[in-house]
Design a protein around this motif. Structure first.
Motif, short mmCIF file in Angstrom:
data_model
loop_
_atom_site.label_atom_id
_atom_site.label_comp_id
_atom_site.label_asym_id
_atom_site.label_seq_id
_atom_site.Cartn_x
_atom_site.Cartn_y
_atom_site.Cartn_z
N GLU A 1 -2.98 0.45 -8.34
CA GLU A 1 -4.41 0.64 -8.09
C GLU A 1 -4.95 -0.66 -7.70
O GLU A 1 -5.48 -1.48 -8.59
N ARG A 2 -5.38 -0.84 -6.49
CA ARG A 2 -5.73 -2.09 -5.83
C ARG A 2 -7.22 -2.80 -6.48
O ARG A 2 -7.08 -3.60 -6.82
N HIS A 3 -8.03 -1.72 -6.60
CA HIS A 3 -9.22 -2.16 -7.17
C HIS A 3 -9.00 -2.78 -8.62
O HIS A 3 -9.55 -3.96 -8.81
N ARG A 4 -8.25 -1.99 -9.53
CA ARG A 4 -8.00 -2.55 -10.92
C ARG A 4 -7.31 -3.72 -10.96
O ARG A 4 -7.54 -4.82 -11.53
N CYS B 1 4.45 6.02 -6.42
CA CYS B 1 3.54 5.20 -7.29
C CYS B 1 3.01 4.19 -6.50
O CYS B 1 3.96 3.45 -5.60
N ARG B 2 1.78 3.83 -6.74
CA ARG B 2 1.26 2.66 -6.05
C ARG B 2 0.23 1.96 -7.07
O ARG B 2 -0.18 2.42 -8.20
N VAL C 1 -0.43 4.01 -15.65
CA VAL C 1 -1.35 4.84 -15.12
C VAL C 1 -2.50 5.09 -16.15
O VAL C 1 -3.76 5.07 -15.73
N GLU D 1 0.66 -1.28 0.07
CA GLU D 1 -0.03 -0.02 0.19
C GLU D 1 0.79 1.18 0.20
O GLU D 1 0.40 2.39 -0.46
N GLY E 1 -4.92 2.69 -15.82
CA GLY E 1 -5.43 2.43 -14.43
C GLY E 1 -5.04 1.41 -13.63
O GLY E 1 -5.63 1.18 -12.49
N THR F 1 -1.46 4.28 -9.80
CA THR F 1 -1.47 5.79 -9.39
C THR F 1 -0.22 6.53 -9.17
O THR F 1 0.53 5.75 -8.67
#
Length: 100
Positions: free
Chosen positions: A80-83, A77-78, A61, A34, A64, A67
């Motif tokens: 995007e957990r949902h995607r 940079c992380r 990015v 995270e 998606g 992010t």
């Protein structure tokens, strides 16, 4: 009800992950969790020029999968957990019929 990732979206994500550097970036960010990673950390890990790294991150990015957020002078940079979870579910669904 499970949210489904449309085939066209999954195809774009998989296409972007089809490049070795982007796949390495994505894997590195997944492992970072995270908190993600500063762009400089990702660059040090991959050992590629900053301009190339910026291009690859922009591609991730754009679909998606990643992010970015600014923390002072640091660009973090992380994943995007949902995607990413939707991608995992999509791949799991596609591979359900494989033996073993």
């Amino acid at each position: 009800m499970d949210e489904a990732l449309p085939f066209d979206v999954a195809a774009r994500c998989l296409a972007e992950l089809g490049h070795p550097h982007r796949l390495q970036i994505f894997e590195h960010l997944v492992r970072a969790g995270e908190t993600g990673c500063a762009v400089g950390e990702v660059q040090a890990h991959l050992g590629i020029p900053k301009s190339s790294l910026s291009h690859h991150i922009a591609q991730l990015v754009g679909v998606g999968l990643v992010t970015q957020s600014r923390e002072g002078r640091i660009l973090r940079c992380r994943v995007e957990r949902h995607r990413a979870r939707l991608m995992k579910a999509f791949i799991d669904r596609c591979c359900e019929g494989l033996p073993g």
